[in-house]
Design an enzyme around this catalytic site. Structure first.
Site, short mmCIF file in Angstrom:
data_model
loop_
_atom_site.label_atom_id
_atom_site.label_comp_id
_atom_site.label_asym_id
_atom_site.label_seq_id
_atom_site.Cartn_x
_atom_site.Cartn_y
_atom_site.Cartn_z
N ASP A 27 4.27 -0.29 -7.07
CA ASP A 27 3.24 -0.97 -7.58
C ASP A 27 1.85 -0.04 -7.02
O ASP A 27 0.81 -0.29 -7.29
CB ASP A 27 2.62 -1.98 -7.61
CG ASP A 27 1.34 -2.98 -7.88
OD1 ASP A 27 1.57 -2.08 -9.84
OD2 ASP A 27 0.61 -3.42 -7.75
N GLU B 130 -2.49 7.12 -4.76
CA GLU B 130 -2.60 6.71 -6.10
C GLU B 130 -4.30 7.45 -6.92
O GLU B 130 -4.32 7.37 -7.56
CB GLU B 130 -2.12 5.47 -6.01
CG GLU B 130 -3.07 5.10 -5.01
CD GLU B 130 -2.89 3.25 -5.47
OE1 GLU B 130 -1.22 2.67 -5.03
OE2 GLU B 130 -3.49 2.29 -5.47
N ARG C 209 0.74 -1.04 -0.23
CA ARG C 209 0.01 0.04 0.41
C ARG C 209 0.76 1.18 -0.03
O ARG C 209 2.26 1.13 0.80
CB ARG C 209 -0.92 -0.01 1.17
CG ARG C 209 -1.86 -1.07 1.22
CD ARG C 209 -3.35 -0.55 0.58
NE ARG C 209 -4.36 -1.14 -0.27
CZ ARG C 209 -4.69 -2.35 -1.14
NH1 ARG C 209 -3.45 -2.68 -1.49
NH2 ARG C 209 -5.64 -3.39 -0.99
N HIS D 151 -0.78 0.01 -9.96
CA HIS D 151 -0.96 -1.19 -8.42
C HIS D 151 -2.02 -2.03 -9.87
O HIS D 151 -2.63 -3.00 -9.82
CB HIS D 151 -2.22 -0.66 -7.92
CG HIS D 151 -3.12 -0.80 -6.97
ND1 HIS D 151 -3.14 -0.23 -6.35
CD2 HIS D 151 -2.99 -2.42 -6.84
CE1 HIS D 151 -3.40 -1.08 -4.72
NE2 HIS D 151 -3.44 -2.60 -4.98
P1 NAI Z 1 -1.53 -11.76 4.91
O1 NAI Z 1 -2.40 -10.96 6.01
O2 NAI Z 1 -1.53 -12.65 4.25
O3 NAI Z 1 -0.13 -10.88 5.21
C1 NAI Z 1 0.49 -10.15 6.43
C2 NAI Z 1 1.84 -10.44 6.91
O4 NAI Z 1 1.65 -8.85 6.87
C3 NAI Z 1 0.97 -10.54 8.12
O5 NAI Z 1 1.40 -11.86 8.33
C4 NAI Z 1 1.43 -9.71 9.56
O6 NAI Z 1 1.80 -9.96 10.64
C5 NAI Z 1 2.07 -9.04 8.82
N1 NAI Z 1 2.85 -7.87 9.42
C6 NAI Z 1 1.21 -6.75 10.26
N2 NAI Z 1 2.19 -5.71 10.94
C7 NAI Z 1 3.32 -5.79 10.60
C8 NAI Z 1 4.11 -5.45 10.69
N3 NAI Z 1 3.32 -3.85 11.44
N4 NAI Z 1 5.38 -5.32 10.41
C9 NAI Z 1 5.82 -6.81 9.87
N5 NAI Z 1 4.51 -7.77 9.65
C10 NAI Z 1 3.30 -7.34 9.65
O7 NAI Z 1 -1.19 -10.41 3.45
P2 NAI Z 1 -1.33 -10.60 2.35
O8 NAI Z 1 -2.20 -11.60 1.46
O9 NAI Z 1 0.38 -11.56 2.04
O10 NAI Z 1 -0.93 -9.39 1.67
C11 NAI Z 1 -0.04 -8.19 2.03
C12 NAI Z 1 -0.59 -7.04 1.85
O11 NAI Z 1 -0.49 -6.79 0.10
C13 NAI Z 1 -2.00 -6.77 1.23
O12 NAI Z 1 -2.29 -6.19 3.26
C14 NAI Z 1 -2.18 -5.67 0.87
O13 NAI Z 1 -1.98 -4.85 0.54
C15 NAI Z 1 -0.93 -5.65 -0.86
N6 NAI Z 1 -1.69 -6.11 -2.06
C16 NAI Z 1 -1.35 -5.88 -3.11
C17 NAI Z 1 -1.58 -5.87 -4.33
C18 NAI Z 1 -1.85 -5.12 -5.41
O14 NAI Z 1 -2.44 -5.69 -6.39
N7 NAI Z 1 -0.13 -4.83 -5.71
C19 NAI Z 1 -3.50 -7.14 -4.10
C20 NAI Z 1 -3.19 -7.98 -2.84
C21 NAI Z 1 -2.39 -7.28 -1.73
#
Ligand code: NAI
Length: 332
Positions: A260, A265, A236, A297
């Site tokens: 990305d 954005e 994000r 994105h």
């Molecule tokens: P997820 O929920 O599986 O994993 C997120 C991880 O971040 C968790 O393990 C959590 O414990 C950790 N986390 C939370 N706070 C933290 C901190 N302060 N420091 C370090 N780690 C922390 O989420 P997923 O599916 O892996 O997605 C991650 C991010 O990717 C989403 O939140 C979303 O914003 C972004 N995303 C971007 C896309 C794009 O097209 N560019 C598409 C899909 C997701």
């Protein structure tokens, strides 16, 4: 028949959603504009709204949706920072998302960005098309043997880390909820954020945007990064303070940046502004730097991800009358 108002429609998600099994049983109204408090009245008569990352479901918007009788907000994405969840809960509006559609799509895009940035493929592509076959200024570095830092080892972070391990990189990770068994299996080490920043040649962000992670990378934390390191953000935009990022690039502290996602954005990404003057000076400056690569994105944009998004979203929408949703997709 359940009525769905679909916002911020693009040709690719319009096609994917209508092809999903069960879609024909729902009545769709597609809007190409975003859902905000200003446009919420167009949901009148709908049972559910279907939205994406840059729709803005703040309290004012949700109040209008509740007044028109909307019972479900179906997010067709994983991140949910665009919805005021406590306001939705108060108003009895269920919110569902697509928690995992293809972590590989995003992880592979993050790696594609790094490879392009490091080996300067974007610059080489343009040169060769103009019959400029010079290699000056195209020197990259071997990923093999370098250290990749992964912040957030959820679904996407773990995929990305595994790809980096496949390149022969060391991986250090930071997450408040470490996945110890996975880390041991892949010879990955967890460390404090400070250590990850200090030792990483490549830093890739895979954590959600919440109040505590807003501007996680700021003047102070960017200054802790290894000199010359590359930063990749596919999570994000607001995780990174763009003004501080520009300073870190101008001073040479950072070797390169691939984004990305971008702080501001909303209203820019996903749209064609090629005939207009870009009004965002910060983005314009970032785009002017040779060691900055920006995509709009698009990390999620694979066939597999679109089909899975459509499948889970249609399943959730189909359940709106019963008020029963797949538990793993339900946020309120
Ligand atoms: P997820 O929920 O599986 O994993 C997120 C991880 O971040 C968790 O393990 C959590 O414990 C950790 N986390 C939370 N706070 C933290 C901190 N302060 N420091 C370090 N780690 C922390 O989420 P997923 O599916 O892996 O997605 C991650 C991010 O990717 C989403 O939140 C979303 O914003 C972004 N995303 C971007 C896309 C794009 O097209 N560019 C598409 C899909 C997701």
């Amino acid at each position: 028949m359940i009525k769905v108002a679909f916002y911020d429609t693009k040709s690719y998600d319009h096609e994917a959603i209508l092809e999903a099994e069960g879609a024909a049983a729902l009545q769709w109204t597609f809007h190409d504009y975003r859902l905000t408090a200003e446009t919420a009245s167009t949901a009148a008569g709908a049972d559910a709204v279907c939205v994406f990352v840059n729709d803005k479901l703040d309290r004012a918007c949700l109040e209008k949706l509740a007044a028109t009788g909307v019972k479900l907000v179906a997010l067709r994405c994983a991140g949910f920072n665009q919805v005021d969840l406590s306001a939705a809960r108060e108003m009895g509006i269920a919110v569902t998302r697509v928690p995992a559609y293809s972590p590989h799509a995003v992880a592979e895009h993050a790696v594609a960005l790094l490879m392009t940035l490091n080996r300067k493929i974007h610059r080489a592509y343009n040169r060769v098309r103009e019959h400029n076959f010079s290699l000056a200024g195209l020197v990259g570095f071997d990923l093999y043997g370098k250290t990749a830092g992964i912040v957030g080892t959820g679904k996407i972070g773990r995929c990305t880390a595994e790809i980096f391990r496949g390149f022969g990189m060391q991986v250090v990770a930071h997450d408040p909820f470490p996945q110890e068994a996975w880390a041991t299996e892949h010879k990955i080490r967890y460390a404090s954020l400070g250590e990850v920043l200090q030792v990483s040649d490549v830093l890739s962000l895979h954590l959600p945007l919440v109040a505590s992670t807003h501007h996680l990378l700021n003047q102070e934390t960017l200054a802790q990064m290894k000199p010359g390191a590359c930063l990749i953000n596919t999570s994000r935009g607001k995780l990174v303070d763009s003004a501080a990022l520009i300073e870190a690039l101008k001073s040479g502290r950072l070797g390169g940046v691939a984004l990305d996602v971008y702080e501001e954005e909303e209203g820019i990404f996903f749209e064609d502004h090629s005939g207009a003057v870009l009004q965002d000076d910060t983005l314009a400056l970032l785009l002017s730097l040779p060691n900055v690569l920006v995509t709009s994105h698009q990390a999620f944009l694979t066939r597999e991800a679109l089909n899975e998004i459509a499948h889970v979203t249609v399943t959730n929408l189909g359940m709106v009358n019963q008020g029963v949703f797949l538990p793993e997709t339900l946020l309120t």
